[in-house]
Scaffold this motif. Structure first.
Motif, PDB file in Angstrom:
ATOM      1  N   PRO A  80     -11.537  61.501 110.571  1.00  0.00           N
ATOM      2  CA  PRO A  80     -10.392  61.851 109.717  1.00  0.00           C
ATOM      3  C   PRO A  80     -10.701  62.942 108.698  1.00  0.00           C
ATOM      4  O   PRO A  80      -9.853  63.798 108.430  1.00  0.00           O
ATOM      5  CB  PRO A  80     -10.053  60.525 109.021  1.00  0.00           C
ATOM      6  N   GLU A  81     -11.903  62.918 108.134  1.00  0.00           N
ATOM      7  CA  GLU A  81     -12.235  63.928 107.128  1.00  0.00           C
ATOM      8  C   GLU A  81     -12.327  65.318 107.747  1.00  0.00           C
ATOM      9  O   GLU A  81     -11.868  66.302 107.162  1.00  0.00           O
ATOM     10  CB  GLU A  81     -13.550  63.567 106.432  1.00  0.00           C
ATOM     11  N   ALA A  82     -12.920  65.408 108.933  1.00  0.00           N
ATOM     12  CA  ALA A  82     -12.998  66.703 109.610  1.00  0.00           C
ATOM     13  C   ALA A  82     -11.604  67.223 109.928  1.00  0.00           C
ATOM     14  O   ALA A  82     -11.328  68.425 109.806  1.00  0.00           O
ATOM     15  CB  ALA A  82     -13.826  66.581 110.888  1.00  0.00           C
ATOM     16  N   ALA A  83     -10.708  66.326 110.321  1.00  0.00           N
ATOM     17  CA  ALA A  83      -9.338  66.739 110.633  1.00  0.00           C
ATOM     18  C   ALA A  83      -8.620  67.248 109.393  1.00  0.00           C
ATOM     19  O   ALA A  83      -7.913  68.262 109.445  1.00  0.00           O
ATOM     20  CB  ALA A  83      -8.573  65.568 111.251  1.00  0.00           C
ATOM     21  N   SER A  84      -8.790  66.570 108.253  1.00  0.00           N
ATOM     22  CA  SER A  84      -8.116  67.020 107.032  1.00  0.00           C
ATOM     23  C   SER A  84      -8.680  68.351 106.557  1.00  0.00           C
ATOM     24  O   SER A  84      -7.935  69.225 106.105  1.00  0.00           O
ATOM     25  CB  SER A  84      -8.235  65.958 105.934  1.00  0.00           C
ATOM     26  N   ARG A  85     -10.005  68.533 106.681  1.00  0.00           N
ATOM     27  CA  ARG A  85     -10.597  69.815 106.288  1.00  0.00           C
ATOM     28  C   ARG A  85     -10.111  70.944 107.189  1.00  0.00           C
ATOM     29  O   ARG A  85      -9.811  72.046 106.722  1.00  0.00           O
ATOM     30  CB  ARG A  85     -12.127  69.724 106.327  1.00  0.00           C
ATOM     31  N   LEU A  86     -10.023  70.666 108.481  1.00  0.00           N
ATOM     32  CA  LEU A  86      -9.569  71.694 109.417  1.00  0.00           C
ATOM     33  C   LEU A  86      -8.102  72.036 109.175  1.00  0.00           C
ATOM     34  O   LEU A  86      -7.717  73.216 109.189  1.00  0.00           O
ATOM     35  CB  LEU A  86      -9.779  71.218 110.856  1.00  0.00           C
ATOM     36  N   LEU A  87      -7.278  71.028 108.947  1.00  0.00           N
ATOM     37  CA  LEU A  87      -5.862  71.294 108.690  1.00  0.00           C
ATOM     38  C   LEU A  87      -5.692  72.165 107.449  1.00  0.00           C
ATOM     39  O   LEU A  87      -4.899  73.115 107.444  1.00  0.00           O
ATOM     40  CB  LEU A  87      -5.110  69.978 108.522  1.00  0.00           C
ATOM     41  N   THR A  88      -6.448  71.856 106.405  1.00  0.00           N
ATOM     42  CA  THR A  88      -6.370  72.662 105.187  1.00  0.00           C
ATOM     43  C   THR A  88      -6.829  74.090 105.449  1.00  0.00           C
ATOM     44  O   THR A  88      -6.205  75.050 104.989  1.00  0.00           O
ATOM     45  CB  THR A  88      -7.235  72.035 104.085  1.00  0.00           C
ATOM     46  N   LEU A 101       2.941  70.914 109.469  1.00  0.00           N
ATOM     47  CA  LEU A 101       2.387  69.610 109.834  1.00  0.00           C
ATOM     48  C   LEU A 101       1.958  68.840 108.589  1.00  0.00           C
ATOM     49  O   LEU A 101       2.180  67.625 108.488  1.00  0.00           O
ATOM     50  CB  LEU A 101       1.199  69.796 110.778  1.00  0.00           C
ATOM     51  N   ALA A 102       1.365  69.534 107.631  1.00  0.00           N
ATOM     52  CA  ALA A 102       0.942  68.867 106.392  1.00  0.00           C
ATOM     53  C   ALA A 102       2.128  68.262 105.653  1.00  0.00           C
ATOM     54  O   ALA A 102       2.005  67.212 105.020  1.00  0.00           O
ATOM     55  CB  ALA A 102       0.212  69.860 105.492  1.00  0.00           C
ATOM     56  N   CYS A 103       3.290  68.904 105.748  1.00  0.00           N
ATOM     57  CA  CYS A 103       4.482  68.396 105.057  1.00  0.00           C
ATOM     58  C   CYS A 103       4.991  67.091 105.656  1.00  0.00           C
ATOM     59  O   CYS A 103       5.634  66.299 104.961  1.00  0.00           O
ATOM     60  CB  CYS A 103       5.607  69.429 105.116  1.00  0.00           C
ATOM     61  N   ARG A 104       4.728  66.867 106.936  1.00  0.00           N
ATOM     62  CA  ARG A 104       5.292  65.679 107.577  1.00  0.00           C
ATOM     63  C   ARG A 104       4.229  64.686 108.027  1.00  0.00           C
ATOM     64  O   ARG A 104       4.508  63.796 108.829  1.00  0.00           O
ATOM     65  CB  ARG A 104       6.173  66.080 108.766  1.00  0.00           C
ATOM     66  N   LEU A 105       3.028  64.819 107.504  1.00  0.00           N
ATOM     67  CA  LEU A 105       2.000  63.835 107.811  1.00  0.00           C
ATOM     68  C   LEU A 105       2.425  62.465 107.322  1.00  0.00           C
ATOM     69  O   LEU A 105       2.932  62.319 106.210  1.00  0.00           O
ATOM     70  CB  LEU A 105       0.678  64.211 107.127  1.00  0.00           C
ATOM     71  N   VAL A 154     -13.293  72.558  90.327  1.00  0.00           N
ATOM     72  CA  VAL A 154     -12.619  71.794  91.385  1.00  0.00           C
ATOM     73  C   VAL A 154     -12.054  72.799  92.377  1.00  0.00           C
ATOM     74  O   VAL A 154     -11.053  73.442  92.103  1.00  0.00           O
ATOM     75  CB  VAL A 154     -11.482  70.918  90.828  1.00  0.00           C
ATOM     76  N   ALA A 155     -12.715  72.956  93.521  1.00  0.00           N
ATOM     77  CA  ALA A 155     -12.295  73.969  94.484  1.00  0.00           C
ATOM     78  C   ALA A 155     -12.527  73.460  95.900  1.00  0.00           C
ATOM     79  O   ALA A 155     -13.107  72.404  96.113  1.00  0.00           O
ATOM     80  CB  ALA A 155     -13.081  75.268  94.246  1.00  0.00           C
ATOM     81  N   GLY A 156     -12.042  74.242  96.888  1.00  0.00           N
ATOM     82  CA  GLY A 156     -12.319  73.944  98.289  1.00  0.00           C
ATOM     83  C   GLY A 156     -11.672  72.669  98.770  1.00  0.00           C
ATOM     84  O   GLY A 156     -10.452  72.523  98.757  1.00  0.00           O
ATOM     85  N   ASP A 157     -12.504  71.709  99.212  1.00  0.00           N
ATOM     86  CA  ASP A 157     -11.985  70.480  99.807  1.00  0.00           C
ATOM     87  C   ASP A 157     -11.113  69.685  98.844  1.00  0.00           C
ATOM     88  O   ASP A 157     -10.235  68.934  99.271  1.00  0.00           O
ATOM     89  CB  ASP A 157     -13.138  69.593 100.281  1.00  0.00           C
ATOM     90  N   GLU A 158     -11.347  69.829  97.545  1.00  0.00           N
ATOM     91  CA  GLU A 158     -10.544  69.071  96.585  1.00  0.00           C
ATOM     92  C   GLU A 158      -9.065  69.441  96.668  1.00  0.00           C
ATOM     93  O   GLU A 158      -8.196  68.622  96.369  1.00  0.00           O
ATOM     94  CB  GLU A 158     -11.054  69.302  95.156  1.00  0.00           C
ATOM     95  N   LEU A 159      -8.768  70.666  97.077  1.00  0.00           N
ATOM     96  CA  LEU A 159      -7.367  71.043  97.204  1.00  0.00           C
ATOM     97  C   LEU A 159      -6.735  70.430  98.456  1.00  0.00           C
ATOM     98  O   LEU A 159      -5.521  70.251  98.522  1.00  0.00           O
ATOM     99  CB  LEU A 159      -7.217  72.560  97.181  1.00  0.00           C
ATOM    100  N   ALA A 160      -7.559  70.087  99.453  1.00  0.00           N
ATOM    101  CA  ALA A 160      -7.042  69.295 100.575  1.00  0.00           C
ATOM    102  C   ALA A 160      -6.621  67.923 100.072  1.00  0.00           C
ATOM    103  O   ALA A 160      -5.603  67.365 100.505  1.00  0.00           O
ATOM    104  CB  ALA A 160      -8.111  69.161 101.660  1.00  0.00           C
ATOM    105  N   VAL A 161      -7.396  67.381  99.141  1.00  0.00           N
ATOM    106  CA  VAL A 161      -7.026  66.116  98.510  1.00  0.00           C
ATOM    107  C   VAL A 161      -5.679  66.262  97.805  1.00  0.00           C
ATOM    108  O   VAL A 161      -4.816  65.385  97.882  1.00  0.00           O
ATOM    109  CB  VAL A 161      -8.115  65.675  97.509  1.00  0.00           C
ATOM    110  N   ALA A 162      -5.484  67.393  97.128  1.00  0.00           N
ATOM    111  CA  ALA A 162      -4.230  67.612  96.405  1.00  0.00           C
ATOM    112  C   ALA A 162      -3.040  67.638  97.356  1.00  0.00           C
ATOM    113  O   ALA A 162      -1.977  67.083  97.059  1.00  0.00           O
ATOM    114  CB  ALA A 162      -4.305  68.920  95.613  1.00  0.00           C
ATOM    115  N   VAL A 163      -3.207  68.278  98.514  1.00  0.00           N
ATOM    116  CA  VAL A 163      -2.113  68.350  99.486  1.00  0.00           C
ATOM    117  C   VAL A 163      -1.733  66.948  99.963  1.00  0.00           C
ATOM    118  O   VAL A 163      -0.549  66.578 100.007  1.00  0.00           O
ATOM    119  CB  VAL A 163      -2.502  69.245 100.680  1.00  0.00           C
ATOM    120  N   LEU A 164      -2.729  66.138 100.322  1.00  0.00           N
ATOM    121  CA  LEU A 164      -2.428  64.792 100.809  1.00  0.00           C
ATOM    122  C   LEU A 164      -1.895  63.896  99.693  1.00  0.00           C
ATOM    123  O   LEU A 164      -1.061  63.021  99.939  1.00  0.00           O
ATOM    124  CB  LEU A 164      -3.677  64.168 101.433  1.00  0.00           C
ATOM    125  N   THR A 165      -2.357  64.110  98.470  1.00  0.00           N
ATOM    126  CA  THR A 165      -1.833  63.324  97.353  1.00  0.00           C
ATOM    127  C   THR A 165      -0.367  63.655  97.105  1.00  0.00           C
ATOM    128  O   THR A 165       0.462  62.765  96.877  1.00  0.00           O
ATOM    129  CB  THR A 165      -2.662  63.576  96.082  1.00  0.00           C
TER     130      THR A 165
END
Length: 302
Positions: free
Chosen positions: A45-53, A70-74, A145-156
């Motif tokens: 799951p983490e690799a998928a979220s990083r790749l999507l971002t 896709l991120a909007c309708r996850l 706070v950069a990089g992967d943390e913004l993937a966290v922001a999108v999912l949050t």
């Protein structure tokens, strides 16, 4: 200001080097194979979220648009269910201001107490207030706070939007040495504009937590919701900021709570996040992986 703070685009070669599964998920320009991404999410799951971002920041406009859509309708978690905890849509409440329709004499007299003179602060009125929830997602987009943390922001952001009820309101604010309202407080459940702007943010600059909290408070001041929360996504370490604790305490005085999703396991970060949440009358929850965002949101907001 958002444009000056925009994320760098990545080409297909760079994406292939950084993400071993990229070619399977995007075998050609402009194409995102959703079944392949779902398969990756099942395995890692983490690799998928990083790749999507990463694909949401691609040079390839077709791939970038597909990833963001896709991120909007996850589906990032089950909606709240069971017995409603806020029956109805509005209720009468007492407020310490003059915006209500009726004077609450008992509360006003109690506020005056034994003081010899009347003051505006004594006035309490009663009026209708929505039973919904107003929430501001406050995203630390500073250099710390950069990089992967913004993937966290999108999912949050997606998790918050999917939890919204008809009376709920959501705002999204990003801050570093400046603060930008990515989405003004609104009951609109759509996430596309927010997701676009979050994908375009990159870390940079210093961390002015005080400014971020005051900007979030200004958004909440527009709401009549019965429950008002700020959800701070940060490492909790101000690098160039007045002491943020008074701003956190001001949220409590305004009838709001400050919850903190802590992005770092460093002792200084954990202590800073805990102090902010304690002062803001809220909860603190560790959030180290993007896929943990929905559970963390449920933990702090209930």
């Amino acid at each position: 200001m958002i444009r000056r703070h925009a994320a760098r685009r990545a080409g297909r070669d760079e994406l292939s080097r950084a993400h071993p599964d990229f070619q399977q998920v995007s075998p050609q320009a402009g194409l995102l194979d959703e079944p392949a991404l779902r398969d990756l999410a099942t395995r890692d799951p983490e690799a998928a979220s990083r790749l999507l971002t990463a694909m949401g920041r691609a040079f390839d406009p077709g791939l970038r648009a597909a990833a963001r859509a896709l991120a909007c309708r996850l589906r990032v978690g089950a909606p709240r269910s069971g017995v409603p905890d806020r029956p109805g849509t509005r209720r009468v409440v007492t407020r310490q201001d003059d915006t209500g329709s009726d004077l609450d004499l008992d509360a006003t007299l109690a506020a005056r107490g034994a003081e010899p003179h009347w003051r505006a602060a004594h006035l309490h009125t009663r009026g209708w207030r929505s039973t919904g929830r107003a929430c501001v997602l406050l995203v630390d987009a500073s250099g710390s706070v950069a990089g992967d943390e913004l993937a966290v922001a999108v999912l949050t952001a997606s998790a918050l939007a999917q939890r919204m009820r008809p009376d709920d309101e959501l705002a999204v604010v990003a801050f570093w040495s400046h603060a930008v309202v990515l989405r003004p407080l609104s009951a609109d459940p759509r996430t596309d504009v927010v997701v676009d702007r979050l994908f375009d943010l990159r870390g940079g600059g210093t961390t002015d937590l005080d400014l971020g909290l005051r900007t979030a408070a200004a958004q909440l001041a527009r709401s009549r919701a019965a429950t008002r929360d700020v959800l701070l996504l940060s490492d909790g370490v101000p690098t160039e900021s007045p002491d943020p604790l008074p701003a956190a305490a001001a949220l409590v005085r305004a009838g709001a709570r400050l919850h903190v999703l802590s992005l770092s396991a460093e002792p200084e970060s954990e202590a800073g996040c805990a102090a902010l949440a304690a002062t803001g009358g809220g909860r603190v929850e560790a959030l180290r992986r993007a896929t943990d965002a929905p559970a963390a949101v449920r933990t702090v907001l209930g």
